[in-house]
Design an enzyme around this catalytic site. Structure first.
Site: not given
Length: 516
Positions: A286, A320
């Site tokens: 990720e 994020c």
């Protein structure tokens, strides 16, 4: 029967008793600051002369802890310990492995405020954000324990006369977990215990600025009954031992959360087959995002402003999933922008370890502080500064929430991940252009649409290319088991943390056919 999963509730800090309990936890943790912490290899403590100094980002002079650094030599010892432990751990009944997570989650739940207080000191998290981080860590343990119980008997496949067939899942081997600093407990815990409960053994390399909370988690795992060598705690330099483990022929997979630059570096190294390596390494990554909230001209404009502000500036934009781009229909652009600017100027910034009065705390460290201010200077040239734009690192790493308006969709601050409290505004003439701008980055992690137009919502459901898309709410705050999390393109490998297929990343399918 698998007991249904329910996510851990968040603490209501409007209740005086809860505020007092959290303050007591902060006082307790303050009394623990400045200690030395060892590596944990094969269940044994290993102190080294070379230390990482973990500081309070809200008070640079305050040391959270001195953490031993792992060398290549010690990394090799950890690899051998994990490799040996895998021989027996992979044969454990999955229910027994799950029970360790259930015990660990119960232990963390009893010490919830203590773990959150460590996050407030080591990661600078406001109370609400720290509480949510700890709750998510508990959720990951509970959810993945239940998921392995669902997978432990495999999947039913066809058999026929004279032949009984089975389709089972078996673990991969030794994996390297490289966890981030922004969700120093939740993501660190989830990316460790997911593959671990599936029967793999783990080398845990936590982020360099938040290694103490990871050590505290290791203590819980061992107290909960985790065998020696199943998880080895090895903080250290990426250049010194991180690349060594990524390259290692006995490494079976790498579970990474971090920046695109580092993720691609790891992917390139992991793709090379080393001497003695007999598999292709898996990588689960990720790698961040450049997340957009779009608002059309048939939207609740108050909701739009509220959700943009919270999504952009919660935990100083260091998620994020944070909203760093607000793309607004030209008919309502001025009204939404003015409301966001007004709400942004009301936000408070300051130390979070002192009390719960500040909405935002510090950014991560000096490197993050300098990077964000550099991007703000770029933004001043690319658009119009409407709020914020300044920082102060005299005591901690504090940056005021920043709004930059009238930005071209291709501008740098609309394209590059900043990872700080900065949101850029652009306008669009219609809904098709809103979607086009939302999709014009190399990332594809989260996004949100604020609209009361059902046709627009259904169009976005098909055309807005992100892994997590939200309607009429912010683009942050995914909950384990409710909003499986992970994105497309340069946001990662499309793995869905906290989702029903996440553990399959760490398992391989085996078919057996028994003739009778």
């Amino acid at each position: 029967m698998v007991v249904p999963y329910r996510h851990e509730p968040f603490t209501d800090f409007t209740v005086e008793e809860n505020r007092k309990e959290y303050q007591d936890a902060l006082d307790y943790v303050k009394g623990q600051l400045g200690q030395e912490y060892p590596l944990i290899i094969n269940g044994e403590k290993v102190f080294t002369e070379d230390k990482t100094v973990s500081e309070n980002p809200g008070n640079r002079s305050e040391i959270v802890g001195y953490v031993s650094k792992c060398s290549q030599e010690l990394a090799e010892q950890a690899m051998q310990a994990a490799d040996e432990a895998f021989k027996t751990w992979r044969k454990w009944d999955p229910a027994a492995r799950a029970n360790i997570l259930f015990r660990a989650s119960a232990m963390i739940r009893r010490r919830k405020h203590e773990f959150s207080a460590w996050l407030t000191y080591e990661a600078g998290k406001p109370w609400k954000e720290a509480d949510a981080d700890t709750a998510e860590a508990i959720d990951f343990l509970e959810y993945y324990a239940r998921q392995i119980l669902r997978l432990k008997n495999g999947v039913e496949i066809n058999s026929r006369d004279g032949e009984h067939n089975r389709f089972d899942y078996i673990p991969l081997g030794v994996g390297v977990t490289i966890s981030p600093w922004n969700f120093a407990f939740a993501i660190m815990a989830g990316t460790t215990v997911g593959p671990m409960v599936a029967g793999n053994t783990i080398l845990l390399k936590p982020a360099k600025t938040t290694p103490v909370v990871a050590y505290k988690f290791m203590e819980v795992l061992l107290e909960a009954g985790l065998p020696k060598g199943v998880v080895n705690y090895i903080p250290g330099s990426s250049a010194d031992m991180g690349d060594y483990l990524v390259d290692h022929p006995r490494t079976r997979f790498i579970n990474f959360t971090g920046s695109k630059k580092v993720g691609l570096h790891i992917a390139e190294r992991a793709a090379k087959v080393q001497e003695g390596q007999i598999w292709m390494k898996r990588m689960i990554a990720e790698m961040g995002g450049k997340d957009t909230m779009i608002v059309d001209n048939d939207a609740d404009l108050e909701l739009a402003a509220e959700t943009i502000v919270y999504s952009a500036f919660g935990f100083s934009g260091q998620k994020c999933s944070a909203c760093s781009r607000a793309v607004i229909h030209e008919d309502v652009y001025d009204e939404v922008l003015a409301n966001v600017v007004a709400k942004t100027k009301e936000l408070t910034v300051g130390p979070t370890y002192k009390d719960n009065s500040k909405f935002m705390g510090p950014v991560n460290d000096q490197e993050a502080f300098d990077k964000v201010l550099d991007y703000i200077e770029i933004g001043k040239k690319e658009g119009k500064l409407m709020a914020g734009g300044t920082g102060d690192d005299s005591e901690g790493y504090f940056i005021h929430p920043t709004v930059i308006a009238d930005v071209d969709p291709k501008a740098r601050i609309m394209q590059e991940e900043i990872f700080g409290p900065v949101v850029a505004f652009a306008k669009a003439k219609d809904f098709d252009e809103l979607i086009d701008i939302a999709n014009n980055t190399e990332y594809g992690l989260t996004g949100a649409v604020i609209s009361n137009n059902r046709e627009h919502i259904e169009q976005a459901r098909q055309d807005f290319h992100v892994g997590n898309l939200y309607f009429n709410r912010g683009c942050t705050a995914a909950i384990v088991g409710y909003h499986p999390f992970g994105g497309f393109n340069m946001s990662g490998t499309d793995s869905k943390a906290g989702g029903p297929d996440y553990l399959l990343n760490f398992l391989q399918a085996k078919t057996t056919s028994d003739m009778y």
